[in-house]
Design an enzyme around this catalytic site. Sequence first.
Site, PDB file in Angstrom:
ATOM      1  N   HIS A 198       0.837  -1.212   0.000  1.00 35.87           N
ATOM      2  CA  HIS A 198       0.000   0.000   0.000  1.00 35.87           C
ATOM      3  C   HIS A 198       0.872   1.262   0.000  1.00 35.87           C
ATOM      4  O   HIS A 198       0.426   2.331   0.421  1.00 35.87           O
ATOM      5  CB  HIS A 198      -0.954   0.020   1.197  1.00 35.87           C
ATOM      6  N   SER A 220      17.501  19.920 -13.537  1.00 39.23           N
ATOM      7  CA  SER A 220      16.446  20.925 -13.595  1.00 39.23           C
ATOM      8  C   SER A 220      17.047  22.258 -14.013  1.00 39.23           C
ATOM      9  O   SER A 220      18.155  22.613 -13.588  1.00 39.23           O
ATOM     10  CB  SER A 220      15.764  21.059 -12.223  1.00 39.23           C
TER      11      SER A 220
END
Length: 483
Positions: free
Chosen positions: A156, A286
């Site tokens: 999960h 970036s």
Amino acid sequence: MSSLNVHEGYVSPLSTRYASKEMQYLFSDQNKFSTWRQLWIWLAQAERSLGLDINEEQINEMKDHMKDVNFKAAADEERLTRHDVMAHVHVFAKQCPKAAPIIHLGATSCYVGDNTDLLILRDALDLLMPRLAMVIYCLKQFALKYKDQPTLGYTHLQPAQLTTVGKRACLWLQDLLMDERALRRCRDDLRFRGVKGTTGTQASFLQLFNGDGTKVKQLDMLVTKLAGFTKTYPVTGQTYSRKVDVEIMAALSSLGTSIHKMCSDIRILASNKELEEPFETTQIGSSAMPYKRNPMRSERCCSLARHLISLYMNAANTHSTQWLERTLDDSANRRLTLSEGFLAADAALMTLLNVSQGLVVYPKVIERHIGAELPFMSAENIIMAMVKKGEDRQECHEKIRVLSQEAAAQVKQHGRDNDLVERVRNDSYFEPILNELDKILDARTFTGRASNQVEEFISEEVNCILERYSETVKNIQMVQLSI
């Protein structure tokens, strides 16, 4: 369009950025149309061997011009005839005037179209499978190297019982082994259309051989063997069943799901700073944030894989709408689907190989993450150790529960480290096991048989597959991505 320069017209990113030159060549016009000519040569050779009035000079003339396709002349012809096969028949006939009367003798357009597609599909599968094997080999090495490295498991997307880095890699490997099996089955099951005529009845060839059905069957098999196949599809309409395309695209699409799953895992682990794909010294993560090390290769794999997965429905819908013996609405769709499927799979595998060759693991980060969660996971082990010392299980459980809640509050409400172990050490109730606590908290004791499973899986499942590609993996080289 001819007045536009190279930057003013659409080109596919698969050809300009991603797919290999080898795969691009397979789906090129040069390969396609020279294969058409090869098929006309094979047909003439087979027909001559069975007694038709075709001479060696005509065949040699065709061989001399098999590769020199006049693309402009063919395009001009197609504008007039609106028929690509007849355009190329006319152009080839002009280049081979002696062979002109026997080019395409008895054949229909799908003789060259479909048989060429099957030859290209065969070659494309032959190119893809070794690429996949190289990824499998690299992941095998990675799994063995890190088979003992404990790491948090996740269910999960929440921290769960520990596994090992190598065991997790085996989950990726198992999916890829299934993909290799599916691709190999497609390759092994692939047959040739052969010479079947306009609706698959071989009527035109029966006329050529004056009703001699035996010679027609011989012709079918002779051409098939010249093409390197051992079997034909025994019945066809005008085309080979598009179910073949469905099976191949299903295998490619399934490969896409495996690539996407693996690279999504890598992206999550990179976010946790536990594992990274290769990052070059000059690479920029970036434009605004110089510190970033984005998992761009894994992101590219996911992007290509998502496109690959989506292509399956094109093949399925095309097959389901082939009315009776054939409709031409398959043509434009297959030109896009089959080529893009293989080009995307090729590009994704080449990128994945680059990733697999250079995965970087950060054990200290992993250990820190384990340290934050393991105290909670060790509660049962602490209880069992106390019970062995003669303490009451329920009383011990309550002690651990209270201390765990207090530690959890420190983590969640105050952002502090998990101090459950220190609370246990400072509680006199746990004095009987304090000298054993480090052993109880050793992460390696929480991974079960993970290490053994890695060794057994590779020995029993992976190695036998890699033996099929022994020459490929023996000559494996580092893959450099140009973009």
